[in-house]
Design a protein around this motif. Sequence first.
Motif, PDB file in Angstrom:
ATOM      1  N   GLU A   1     -10.601 -20.610   3.640  1.00 15.48           N
ATOM      2  CA  GLU A   1     -10.212 -21.433   4.788  1.00 15.48           C
ATOM      3  C   GLU A   1     -10.222 -20.638   6.082  1.00 15.48           C
ATOM      4  O   GLU A   1     -10.479 -21.184   7.152  1.00 15.48           O
TER       5      GLU A   1
ATOM      6  N   LEU B   1     -18.757 -23.374  -5.722  1.00 13.64           N
ATOM      7  CA  LEU B   1     -17.631 -22.545  -6.148  1.00 13.64           C
ATOM      8  C   LEU B   1     -16.695 -22.255  -4.979  1.00 13.64           C
ATOM      9  O   LEU B   1     -15.477 -22.247  -5.141  1.00 13.64           O
ATOM     10  N   PHE B   2     -17.266 -22.035  -3.805  1.00 14.03           N
ATOM     11  CA  PHE B   2     -16.412 -21.780  -2.635  1.00 14.03           C
ATOM     12  C   PHE B   2     -15.546 -23.005  -2.322  1.00 14.03           C
ATOM     13  O   PHE B   2     -14.484 -22.885  -1.715  1.00 14.03           O
ATOM     14  N   SER B   3     -16.015 -24.189  -2.722  1.00 16.14           N
ATOM     15  CA  SER B   3     -15.258 -25.410  -2.398  1.00 16.14           C
ATOM     16  C   SER B   3     -13.906 -25.436  -3.116  1.00 16.14           C
ATOM     17  O   SER B   3     -13.051 -26.252  -2.788  1.00 16.14           O
ATOM     18  N   ALA B   4     -13.731 -24.561  -4.081  1.00 18.25           N
ATOM     19  CA  ALA B   4     -12.438 -24.515  -4.772  1.00 18.25           C
ATOM     20  C   ALA B   4     -11.352 -23.918  -3.886  1.00 18.25           C
ATOM     21  O   ALA B   4     -10.178 -23.978  -4.225  1.00 18.25           O
ATOM     22  N   GLY B   5     -11.741 -23.336  -2.754  1.00 20.93           N
ATOM     23  CA  GLY B   5     -10.746 -22.821  -1.831  1.00 20.93           C
ATOM     24  C   GLY B   5     -10.787 -21.319  -1.702  1.00 20.93           C
ATOM     25  O   GLY B   5     -11.585 -20.631  -2.345  1.00 20.93           O
ATOM     26  N   GLY B   6      -9.921 -20.804  -0.845  1.00 20.67           N
ATOM     27  CA  GLY B   6      -9.841 -19.364  -0.641  1.00 20.67           C
ATOM     28  C   GLY B   6     -10.587 -18.880   0.577  1.00 20.67           C
ATOM     29  O   GLY B   6     -10.464 -17.730   0.968  1.00 20.67           O
TER      30      GLY B   6
ATOM     31  N   THR C   1     -10.531 -17.712  -6.500  1.00 22.51           N
ATOM     32  CA  THR C   1     -10.499 -18.093  -5.097  1.00 22.51           C
ATOM     33  C   THR C   1      -9.897 -17.002  -4.208  1.00 22.51           C
ATOM     34  O   THR C   1     -10.066 -17.037  -2.992  1.00 22.51           O
ATOM     35  N   ASP C   2      -9.182 -16.048  -4.802  1.00 27.46           N
ATOM     36  CA  ASP C   2      -8.557 -15.003  -3.967  1.00 27.46           C
ATOM     37  C   ASP C   2      -9.438 -13.758  -3.859  1.00 27.46           C
ATOM     38  O   ASP C   2      -8.970 -12.686  -3.479  1.00 27.46           O
TER      39      ASP C   2
END
Lengths: 515, 744
Positions: free
Chosen positions: B504, B497-502, B575-576
């Motif tokens: 970085e 799930l973290f791989s979706a971003g947010g 992701t936010d």
Amino acid sequence: MRKSFASRAGRKPGPAAMLSPVPSPPAPAGAEAGLAGAAFDPGVQTEAGAGDIAAPAPIGPPGPLRVVVVSHMHPRVSRGGAEIAAYQMYQTLRAMPDVRAWFVAASGGKVSAPLGAAVFQPFGPDEFVLGDAAYDHWSHSANNGNLAKEFRLLLTELRPDIIHFHHFANIGVEALLHIRQVLPNARIIVTLHEFLAICNHFGQMVKRPSLELCEESSARSCAKCFPERSENDFFLRKLYLRRFLDLADHLIAPSQFLADRYVDWGFDAARLSVIENGQPPLLGAPAPMPDPATLTIGFFGQLSTLKGVGVLLDAAAELRRRPPKRRPVRLEIHGDASNQPPVLREEIERRLEASRSVVAFRGTYDNRKVHALMQGCHAVLVPSIWWENSPLVIQEAFAARRPVITSDIGGMAEKVRHGVDGFHFQARSGLALADLLRDLAERPERLDALQQTLSVPPTLEQTVRATREVYEIGRPAAWAPQHGQPLGGLSADRQQEVKGVAATPVPARQRPAGV
Amino acid sequence: MSDIVSEPVRDAGLRQLHIGAGDMLAFTFSNIAIKRGDSVNFVRNDDVVLHIKIRSEESELVINSFIGGVWGKEEKIPVATDDGNSNVSIEVFIHGNGIRISAAAEPVLRIEDRFAILGDISLFIQPSISMRHAGRLDLEAEDPASPRQAPGVDGPETASEIGYIDSFSYIPSFGGIILFGWVRAPWDDVHRSVVTAVFEDGEVAGIPLTAWHKRSDLGDIGTGYVMFVPGAMPGADGAPVLHRLRLAPAQGGPLHIVPSPGVGPSTELQAVQMLRDTLQRAFSGDTAELQALLKRPIYLGVDTLTPLGLPIHVEVDEVIEVRPGAAFLFGWMLDTQDLVTSVHLCCCASSSRPLADARLALERNDIVEAYAKQYGITDSRAGFIAFADTGSAKRGPFFLEVRLATGKIVFKPLPPPSRAGVAAIRRVLGATLIPADEVQRVFDTFGPPILDLNRRRLARPMEVSVATFGTPPASPRCSLVIPLYGRLDFLRYQLALFSAGGLEQDEILYVLDEPARKGLLLDMAHSAHASFQVPFRIILPAENRGFGPASNLGMQHAQGRYVCFLNSDVFPERTDFFDTLVRALEADPGLGVVGGLLLFADSSVQHASMDYEALPQFGDWLFPTHPGKGRLLPAGTAGLIPSPAITGACMLLARDLAMELGGFDPDYVIGDFEDADLCDRIVRRGLRCAVDSRARAYHLERQSQGDSANAWRHNVTLLNAWTFNRRLGAARDAGRVLAREPGR
């Protein structure tokens, strides 16, 4: 409403160019059957007029459209409907002058990788097999990190514009992320062949262990089928699968029934299209019906519980006990039970022996001869007790110009219109099947009349052209994750999302009565 | 002084004597006595403590005792009786705890621990036998176990060496070391400072007890001493090697007493006997205090209760050492006749208060089944868990002292301590479910030593390694600290799930709190990194230490401006998620810690705030509650939800603040209440806690903690509740109260 072979799930049939209704005969001709017979046939006639399916404009920079078709198995080692459909699509694509195509299949444990190789080519220069994925069938996850790396390298090497998955089993849903990360501009298309993401019971949507039909998945009901897993486990499983399947630009379901189930599961209907698998055209003129003295009904495929072998044998017993008066019924079984548990095999053999006067066991067959074998029957029987999606055998029967007698549920009921393409009987009822067959034996004209209305399956060419339209369906301008996007598809507004489906026009689902 | 007459005893009958150590008695058996089988009998109460006769037909001297109406085992030495025609003389030398007997030129028979005729005693002797006091022997000179001869007439070789050590022995029941030797001159009180016995493996230091006595072998070159130095022996098994005694006089440099050549440890029994004898002859010093030591019953490592054959059972199955001198005991006890006054744990020279003062009865159906018929018992609570503290700062073998109603004191050896760390805590907390009305008493009693066990395990040095996957940001905004225990596969789900971003700008730090599964986790981590390409690190401590310490370890490795303590079963919805939390904290300087809105899988509330509720069934202790749990979030809920505390499943705060507070208090065992405690400490700093309803995550609560329906899990929660409420009580006493939102 007449069902089209290609439609956007959740939408009314669209422009004719994409959603051509499939006409009655004449059947297309000119190409060889089988895998090698997937040649482009410009002579396809449709109700909307020949050639009205315009070739879509190529995507991206000038040059051939670069397509990788990914399958969960290679048809050289597995003859399932999905891998055959995938390979036929690959061959049809590669025959197109504006396409450069490759075929990538998972080994699925049926092809041994050369020592130390993760991606290898035992079947030709444009065909690749992915080695051991350390596959987790629970979350459809590939855990072999080295394979992930090699797959990324392969993507870099092939630089496809389109990666079209048929099935994600054996490959792992993470492959979609690999593509996104390596080729952010590539489009990902996934053709769904079963309810694999929805249902942990081999994607069949029948309950465990009773094999009752399952109407809707949920963490709660799924955990009842699998008491060794918790509801939270099922919640996580869905979260995980959605995380990756949501990376697909578009999804294709071969049946509306399958599409509806995935929409119910949470997929946006706008991302789903229904495109029937294509069939290689038959050579020559359709064969006439066999000798009418005996009503001959053919069963083709695995003799398994889910394929309805029990229903077939129940009906045979009933017909033996109370045969039709006008002419006898003969059930011819093409296939075997070799993959079934020994107990079931023995049971089948025992019951076959008891019904010898009604049932003839013909054994396994060469799929290249399936049409001829079907034409030796008055009709083809598909008595599955699970929903099915779009069984290949139905399309094969249509191609052979034989009506289909089938259970009145799911993909079967959708593909076989009662009284048009064949006849329905109450699913799971051997008695109902026997009654139907007895009536057809007494009134042979009912079957004969279907020759005028029987569906013609789409050709491979038609299917591929419809699929190429899907390749064109727009997607977000840039994939780069927008902060605030849902992580796993189950957003906080989950309920609203589901309601949002309702807000989008959804066609009346043409589920047949009795479903 | 002995009052034994030196004249032959010629009249028969009883005589009252007082016999001292070193006395030597000579008996002459006449031929008539030999023929008639007359005997010498030392009688105390109704027992013949020492019986001596000569059997002419076997030509042997027979020694025995008749205690409690039963003859003991005969001891024999050959004698020449000349067919009964001659007299036979024998000599009996009295030790402190036995005798040495010889007949003419025959070998000496030495017998220990039997025939103890020291002190007041009656002698019955027939006229056919004569007796005389043959004098008093110098024990040092005569006894093989006595101190050695002075090594040289010139005395100690250097000015700081003021004497010699002839023998020494550690006596557990005394709780110290007894030393014998001599010095040139007795010291006076100015030397009553600490004496240090310097051994090969360490030192024993303490204020000594010393007594002085004359030694004939020394003449006027020196004075004999016996000294007791309290303390436990350093080192482990094996014969201790003594280097010297170091004295620290008030003035001048240290003085030393050094071992005589070849000196080694003597046995406990020898030392006790020598002490007893020496004190008889001591002319000055701490004789009264040293005599008091002798009056202590001596534990010699053997069970002296069972041989009594009394209907008493005191059995200890397991000992868990909390610290040197203090332990939990698991066992059972039957005393249907009320013969036992009290039972005490002993260690070195110290003993605990009666075990009954800190004892919890346990069901032991096996004991009832085994003894129901014999004793008619029906109460199955024969078992017990007890905590006892001897007060000894030194480590020594534990044993039980059982005081009987008769005044007699007996001993029971105990098994050596076995479990430690979490295993020990689990054993104690898993012993039984505690009735609600007893939780306060039980935890007031057992809570502190359990915390000691916990602190002791956490104080052990521990190796920590770090595995890095990918390249985490060099200067991260936020460090996600995520302990892993049980469901290691959550790592894959979370990273997916973290791989979706947010993330970085953030670093992800997993802490494996289950070191035995390191290999498996690393395999999973490699696969997850290959699959998702999300950088992260795994902190790999060598021990399982629980949620709080594992989180703290992650915090120590963190580099972010913020730290977010996160459970592995928390899955942000968007992701936010972390952006939202950081923004909330940065926007409000009065906000100390902020957490996410945590949801169950069905989107109902798992955690939207945390409050406290007093539970009367648990002594009105405050327990955290989660208002609205299981319900859908009320319509209109938006933004920050102020809360007295928030869950540790997801809490983001400035790393500086977290470090300053030391993270989670490790006194909370395994994982419970530490979040409420941390929040309370934040609130006491004038900062606030809140949940941000805009940051939503699923929390599949308790997935990683396994089955909680057992005594261990139940009691560990109670222990942590007890700790938390004790802290709150202390805060209240200090004028601080638990922060509550207005209107709550």
